[in-house]
Design an enzyme around this catalytic site. Structure first.
Site, PDB file in Angstrom:
ATOM      1  CG  HIS A  86      -2.031   0.941   1.266  1.00 19.26           C
ATOM      2  ND1 HIS A  86      -2.405   1.740   0.218  1.00 19.26           N
ATOM      3  CD2 HIS A  86      -2.865   1.280   2.292  1.00 19.26           C
ATOM      4  CE1 HIS A  86      -3.407   2.529   0.578  1.00 19.26           C
ATOM      5  NE2 HIS A  86      -3.696   2.278   1.842  1.00 19.26           N
ATOM      6  CG  HIS A 132      -4.386   0.460  -8.256  1.00 23.24           C
ATOM      7  ND1 HIS A 132      -5.709   0.432  -7.902  1.00 23.24           N
ATOM      8  CD2 HIS A 132      -3.811   1.397  -7.474  1.00 23.24           C
ATOM      9  CE1 HIS A 132      -5.937   1.343  -6.965  1.00 23.24           C
ATOM     10  NE2 HIS A 132      -4.802   1.942  -6.684  1.00 23.24           N
ATOM     11  CG  ASP A 149       2.731   4.299  -4.122  1.00 22.52           C
ATOM     12  OD1 ASP A 149       1.830   3.465  -4.015  1.00 22.52           O
ATOM     13  OD2 ASP A 149       2.795   5.341  -3.429  1.00 22.52           O
TER      14      ASP A 149
HETATM   15  C1  SDX Z   1      -1.541   2.042  -3.435  1.00 21.49           C
HETATM   16  O1  SDX Z   1      -6.259   0.741  -3.233  1.00 21.49           O
HETATM   17  C2  SDX Z   1      -5.758   1.868  -3.479  1.00 21.49           C
HETATM   18  O2  SDX Z   1      -6.419   2.754  -3.942  1.00 21.49           O
HETATM   19  C3  SDX Z   1      -4.323   2.037  -3.082  1.00 21.49           C
HETATM   20  C4  SDX Z   1      -3.667   3.349  -3.509  1.00 21.49           C
HETATM   21  C5  SDX Z   1      -4.256   4.529  -2.794  1.00 21.49           C
HETATM   22  O3  SDX Z   1      -4.166   5.655  -3.317  1.00 21.49           O
HETATM   23  O4  SDX Z   1      -4.719   4.328  -1.643  1.00 21.49           O
HETATM   24  O5  SDX Z   1      -3.820   3.539  -4.909  1.00 21.49           O
HETATM   25  C6  SDX Z   1      -2.177   3.347  -3.180  1.00 21.49           C
HETATM   26  O6  SDX Z   1      -1.484   1.248  -2.542  1.00 21.49           O
HETATM   27  C7  SDX Z   1      -1.041   1.718  -4.814  1.00 21.49           C
HETATM   28  C8  SDX Z   1      -0.420   0.297  -4.904  1.00 21.49           C
HETATM   29  C9  SDX Z   1       1.012   0.370  -4.351  1.00 21.49           C
HETATM   30  N1  SDX Z   1       1.587  -0.997  -4.280  1.00 21.49           N
HETATM   31  C10 SDX Z   1       2.550  -1.388  -5.101  1.00 21.49           C
HETATM   32  O7  SDX Z   1       2.957  -0.725  -6.048  1.00 21.49           O
HETATM   33  C11 SDX Z   1       3.130  -2.776  -4.763  1.00 21.49           C
HETATM   34  C12 SDX Z   1       3.317  -3.559  -6.058  1.00 21.49           C
HETATM   35  N2  SDX Z   1       1.976  -3.877  -6.591  1.00 21.49           N
HETATM   36  C13 SDX Z   1       1.404  -5.086  -6.185  1.00 21.49           C
HETATM   37  O8  SDX Z   1       1.860  -5.749  -5.050  1.00 21.49           O
HETATM   38  C14 SDX Z   1      -0.020  -5.287  -6.614  1.00 21.49           C
HETATM   39  O9  SDX Z   1      -0.158  -4.842  -7.906  1.00 21.49           O
HETATM   40  C15 SDX Z   1      -1.101  -4.670  -5.766  1.00 21.49           C
HETATM   41  C16 SDX Z   1      -0.943  -5.023  -4.341  1.00 21.49           C
HETATM   42  C17 SDX Z   1      -1.133  -3.189  -5.912  1.00 21.49           C
HETATM   43  C18 SDX Z   1      -2.404  -5.255  -6.268  1.00 21.49           C
HETATM   44  O10 SDX Z   1      -2.254  -6.599  -6.006  1.00 21.49           O
HETATM   45  P1  SDX Z   1      -3.276  -7.672  -6.502  1.00 21.49           P
HETATM   46  O11 SDX Z   1      -4.667  -7.151  -6.408  1.00 21.49           O
HETATM   47  O12 SDX Z   1      -2.969  -8.979  -5.841  1.00 21.49           O
HETATM   48  O13 SDX Z   1      -2.925  -7.736  -8.013  1.00 21.49           O
HETATM   49  P2  SDX Z   1      -3.701  -8.661  -8.893  1.00 21.49           P
HETATM   50  O14 SDX Z   1      -4.325  -9.801  -8.159  1.00 21.49           O
HETATM   51  O15 SDX Z   1      -4.617  -7.824  -9.725  1.00 21.49           O
HETATM   52  O16 SDX Z   1      -2.517  -9.317  -9.749  1.00 21.49           O
HETATM   53  C19 SDX Z   1      -2.856  -9.954 -10.924  1.00 21.49           C
HETATM   54  C20 SDX Z   1      -1.578 -10.628 -11.376  1.00 21.49           C
HETATM   55  C21 SDX Z   1      -1.018 -11.649 -10.400  1.00 21.49           C
HETATM   56  O17 SDX Z   1      -0.343 -12.627 -11.182  1.00 21.49           O
HETATM   57  P3  SDX Z   1      -1.177 -14.008 -11.558  1.00 21.49           P
HETATM   58  O18 SDX Z   1      -1.416 -14.702 -10.241  1.00 21.49           O
HETATM   59  O19 SDX Z   1      -2.449 -13.583 -12.267  1.00 21.49           O
HETATM   60  O20 SDX Z   1      -0.213 -14.769 -12.472  1.00 21.49           O
HETATM   61  O21 SDX Z   1      -0.530  -9.675 -11.569  1.00 21.49           O
HETATM   62  C22 SDX Z   1       0.559 -10.011 -10.746  1.00 21.49           C
HETATM   63  C23 SDX Z   1       0.053 -10.893  -9.660  1.00 21.49           C
HETATM   64  O22 SDX Z   1       1.084 -11.740  -9.184  1.00 21.49           O
HETATM   65  N3  SDX Z   1       1.098  -8.744 -10.219  1.00 21.49           N
HETATM   66  C24 SDX Z   1       2.350  -8.354 -10.361  1.00 21.49           C
HETATM   67  C25 SDX Z   1       2.401  -7.069  -9.784  1.00 21.49           C
HETATM   68  N4  SDX Z   1       1.196  -6.729  -9.320  1.00 21.49           N
HETATM   69  C26 SDX Z   1       0.381  -7.775  -9.603  1.00 21.49           C
HETATM   70  N5  SDX Z   1       3.432  -8.948 -10.919  1.00 21.49           N
HETATM   71  C27 SDX Z   1       4.595  -8.238 -10.892  1.00 21.49           C
HETATM   72  N6  SDX Z   1       4.723  -6.989 -10.348  1.00 21.49           N
HETATM   73  C28 SDX Z   1       3.642  -6.383  -9.794  1.00 21.49           C
HETATM   74  N7  SDX Z   1       3.762  -5.178  -9.259  1.00 21.49           N
END
Ligand code: SDX
Length: 392
Positions: free
Chosen positions: A229, A270, A327
């Protein structure tokens, strides 16, 4: 067209709450605060005016803004007793750990005279939080580097006052470049609210129990700290430093695609946006302008641009609709402003306090506000009889 949104009953049965504050369309990459597109607010407004909008639902006229600014300005001081509390932390504790504790201590300090039934007292509590969080944040930073805490100067505007408390040293007056204050104000606008993200949902869940707003915001800060987050902006800088050079970007992409690596591209992906995060677009453009005006040449910006370019062309990221989020670039600007990496998430917390207090205020007057109780899917053992320990 009618200015009203309607949802199918199925959606409403899963929604955790109703809110009129922020609207996101993740597929279209749309973000609006109280109906105003984020792009227009970023271009024309300032963080304090956006805070008023989020809290009250309408943009203020000049008299309303002047009153609001006066109130916030005159609630920026911390009681001296907070120094003792702050000085109890290890000096090298993470600033977000200190912030969590300090906001909790506000709950202890103000709880006694807070009548949550009184709308004026609720509004005052929200003003106090908006006003004091920057003071507390700067105090945590100064304590962590062994510098004397600086008192808020009421003749400065909100962001300038914060930068002064952060960086002013006794030996020389702080020379603040206008571009620095404007850049930070814009980052605060972009981070001010974001619908039911993890930390805001935490604030609302705690608020639904009738806990006081200081305890709610302390819980929100704790939730924001996580690297998935708000902690992501700090993690992005660490990741870019680890990648080091543009030519290493390819191996970082391959590593992020390898599930066994446990490595994710921080600042990418996201829960809601399956298109560009509109905030990331604005911040990316800001990067060039701010670094140019500050005369900062940060090689990490080139690494970030190359990483984004490579990821957006890669099938793995395209298929999963993974785009840069808020971010991804913000840390590069914070770094150019002289803000240390461990304070990046604190910046996020200062800005998001506007959203948190707005959701708390909205919740207090929602006739359907019931205590939060997220549903679960039970995956445990079926019913079974107890066996005495001698028989196990
Ligand atoms: C914020 O909610 C909000 O509004 C939050 C926010 C706000 O203003 O409050 O916008 C702020 O928290 C932004 C997010 C910051 N976090 C990061 O940048 C951390 C890196 N990102 C991830 O950990 C991830 O993308 C999340 C946590 C943001 C979302 O995670 P999800 O919901 O688990 O992602 P998903 O299920 O949609 O992923 C789908 C696929 C998965 O692979 P498969 O199982 O389908 O093969 O995409 C992959 C995930 O493993 N994946 C990534 C990835 N993010 C998702 N693979 C590589 N790098 C990434 N960053």
């Amino acid at each position: 067209e009618t200015g009203k949104f309607t949802y199918d009953p199925g959606f409403m049965s899963t929604a955790s709450c109703r809110s009129a504050i922020t609207y996101i369309d993740g597929d279209a990459g749309v973000l609006m605060y109280r109906g105003y597109p984020i792009e227009q607010l970023a271009k024309n407004s300032n963080f304090l005016e956006v805070s008023y909008l989020l809290m009250n639902g309408e943009l203020p006229n000049q008299a309303e803004f002047a009153k609001f600014e006066h109130e916030v300005t005159h609630h920026t001081m911390m009681h001296e007793a907070f120094r003792t509390f702050l000085y109890g932390f290890r000096h090298d504790a993470h600033p977000m750990a200190m912030m969590t504790g300090m906001l909790g201590s506000l709950a202890a300090f103000y709880h006694g005279d807070l009548d949550l039934e009184d709308p004026e007292q609720r509004r005052l509590a929200a003003i106090r939080l908006l006003a004091k969080v920057p003071t507390i944040a700067a105090a945590c930073y100064r304590y962590s580097i062994g510098w004397p805490i600086r008192y808020p100067r009421n003749n400065l505007e909100y962001v300038e006052r914060f930068l002064h408390m952060m960086f002013e040293v006794p030996s020389e007056p702080l020379v603040m470049k206008p571009v620095a204050a404007r850049a930070l104000d814009l980052l605060f606008i972009l981070h001010a609210d974001h619908e039911q993200n993890a930390s805001t949902s935490t604030v609302r869940l705690v608020g639904s129990t009738g806990a006081n707003p200081y305890a709610c915001v302390a819980a929100g800060i704790a939730a924001l700290w996580g690297p998935a987050h708000g902690g992501a902006n700090e993690a992005v800088l660490e990741m870019l430093k680890e990648i080091g050079r543009p030519e290493n970007v390819g191996s970082a992409i391959e590593k992020a695609k390898d599930k066994n690596s446990g490595f994710r591209l921080m600042g990418f992906g996201h829960r809601v946006y399956k298109n560009f995060d509109p905030r990331a677009k604005i911040i990316r453009e800001m990067c060039h302008q701010v670094l140019g005006e500050l005369g900062v040449n940060d090689p990490l910006l080139e690494v970030a641009m190359k990483l984004e370019e490579a990821a957006l062309k890669d099938e793995y990221f395209i298929q999963r609709k993974l785009y840069p989020n808020v971010d991804f670039y913000s840390g590069i600007i914070y770094k150019a402003l002289g803000i240390p990496t461990e304070m990046f998430t604190v910046m996020f917390a200062i800005a998001r306090t506007a959203g948190w207090v707005s959701h708390w205020l909205e919740q207090q007057v929602d006739p359907e506000n019931k205590i939060g109780r997220p549903r679960q899917i039970y995956t445990g053992a079926v019913s079974r009889d107890y066996t005495p320990i001698a028989q196990r």
